[in-house]
Design a protein around this motif. Structure first.
Motif, PDB file in Angstrom:
ATOM      1  N   THR A 116      51.467  15.149  60.874  1.00 38.95           N
ATOM      2  CA  THR A 116      50.861  13.951  61.460  1.00 38.95           C
ATOM      3  C   THR A 116      50.865  14.018  62.982  1.00 38.95           C
ATOM      4  N   ALA A 117      52.003  14.407  63.546  1.00 38.98           N
ATOM      5  CA  ALA A 117      52.109  14.508  65.000  1.00 38.98           C
ATOM      6  C   ALA A 117      51.156  15.570  65.545  1.00 38.98           C
ATOM      7  N   GLY A 118      50.994  16.662  64.816  1.00 35.38           N
ATOM      8  CA  GLY A 118      50.075  17.708  65.244  1.00 35.38           C
ATOM      9  C   GLY A 118      48.638  17.232  65.279  1.00 35.38           C
ATOM     10  N   ALA A 119      48.238  16.462  64.284  1.00 35.17           N
ATOM     11  CA  ALA A 119      46.878  15.934  64.228  1.00 35.17           C
ATOM     12  C   ALA A 119      46.625  14.965  65.382  1.00 35.17           C
ATOM     13  N   ILE A 120      47.601  14.100  65.662  1.00 37.04           N
ATOM     14  CA  ILE A 120      47.466  13.146  66.759  1.00 37.04           C
ATOM     15  C   ILE A 120      47.344  13.881  68.096  1.00 37.04           C
ATOM     16  N   GLY A 121      48.231  14.840  68.314  1.00 35.96           N
ATOM     17  CA  GLY A 121      48.213  15.590  69.566  1.00 35.96           C
ATOM     18  C   GLY A 121      46.930  16.369  69.767  1.00 35.96           C
ATOM     19  N   ALA A 122      46.410  16.976  68.698  1.00 34.62           N
ATOM     20  CA  ALA A 122      45.194  17.777  68.802  1.00 34.62           C
ATOM     21  C   ALA A 122      43.980  16.924  69.157  1.00 34.62           C
ATOM     22  N   CYS A 123      43.892  15.746  68.578  1.00 36.77           N
ATOM     23  CA  CYS A 123      42.765  14.847  68.875  1.00 36.77           C
ATOM     24  C   CYS A 123      42.781  14.432  70.337  1.00 36.77           C
ATOM     25  N   VAL A 124      43.976  14.158  70.862  1.00 40.26           N
ATOM     26  CA  VAL A 124      44.105  13.738  72.254  1.00 40.26           C
ATOM     27  C   VAL A 124      43.867  14.907  73.212  1.00 40.26           C
TER      28      VAL A 124
END
Length: 298
Positions: free
Chosen positions: A114-122
């Motif tokens: 989940t954290a990886g997906a959030i970071g990648a989008c940003v």
């Protein structure tokens, strides 16, 4: 990371995990940037690590190893800030829901995904700028974009290709980040618990051992996606306006057809060498930042 409980109330406790994560990632990037540049050149077919290093020194000079540093720092200020901060918040919430008990590995993996997906989008715009700046010197002179810094690259991308172009390659970037963070964050937390509880290691040995394990798993899980992401982000249309790949799946299938599964692991030794030290230094810097903050009462 999951052991420390945040203080309640106020703005600083809420933003602290994000500030600490971004700062530690940026400091680590300053050290790792030359290795990252060599890794990208290998993926773009410029030869082995030794050949790439020799040719860069001969043809472009020492400064070439730090080309794209501004984009790399911007990427850490967005991507790493978001992913490490999100992982800290998610794991703390999960620990609270688990009555303060350590999380099982699968829950840590979910938090990492989940954290990886959030970071990648940003962080995708900065990541796009970084890849283009690092790959620019490998293109024919007429096709080079000659970005001077990350902000100018972002401005020109928006002006020439539109705002949505900033998220070109976002699909493979998100998938790659989810794979990397699942391997990196979950294995790190699990290794810390093992080193402390089972092996009785001290703080320094625990950080070095756990970060080495997490660096390997981060590299092994994410390199195929990183390879595809790099190819998508650096591609240019031919004379007829056609791109070499229609998407990440098309890129992966053509790569498998042309070179087999191992082609997706091009540059793995350098990639692993790049990921593991960055992971180790990120945790070391993060640990030192937290100690400094604690001594200052923050």
């Amino acid at each position: 990371m999951g052991e420390e409980k945040p203080k309640t109330g106020g703005v600083w406790p809420a933003v602290k995990p994000f500030v600490n994560g971004g700062a530690s990632g940026m400091l680590a990037t300053c050290v790792i940037q030359p290795i990252d540049m060599v890794k990208v050149r290998i993926q773009l077919g410029q030869g082995s690590a030794g050949e790439v290093t020799k040719n860069m020194l001969k043809n472009e000079g020492l400064g070439a190893f730090y080309k794209g540093l501004s984009a790399g720092l911007l990427r850490q200020a967005t991507y790493t800030t978001a992913r490490l901060g999100s992982f800290k918040i998610l794991t703390n919430k999960a620990i609270e829901a688990n009555d303060g008990k350590p999380l099982p590995l699968y829950q840590k993996a979910i938090c990492g995904l989940t954290a990886g997906a959030i970071g990648a989008c940003v962080g995708n715009p900065a990541d796009l700028a970084l890849i283009r700046m690092q790959a620019d010197a490998t293109l024919p002179v007429a096709q080079r974009r000659n970005y001077t810094n990350a902000f100018q690259a972002l401005y020109r991308i928006v002006a020439d290709e539109g705002v949505l172009a900033l998220w070109k390659g976002a699909g493979p970037t998100v998938v790659r980040a989810m794979a990397l963070n699942m391997g990196m964050l979950a294995s790190y937390d699990q290794s810390v618990e093992f080193c402390k509880d089972s092996l009785g290691l001290g703080e320094v040995a625990t950080v070095l051992g756990a970060s080495s394990v997490s660096g390997f798993f981060a590299a092994a899980c994410s390199l195929p996606f990183d390879y595809v992401k790099t190819q998508i982000q650096k591609m240019q249309p031919d004379a007829t306006g056609k791109y070499p790949y229609t998407g990440s799946l098309d890129c992966a299938m053509k790569t498998l057809k042309a070179g087999g599964p191992l082609k997706l692991y091009s540059g793995f030794p350098v990639y692993c060498v790049r990921i593991a030290p960055h992971v180790m230094m990120t945790w070391i810097f993060l640990n030192q930042i937290q100690k400094m903050e604690k001594s200052m009462g923050l």
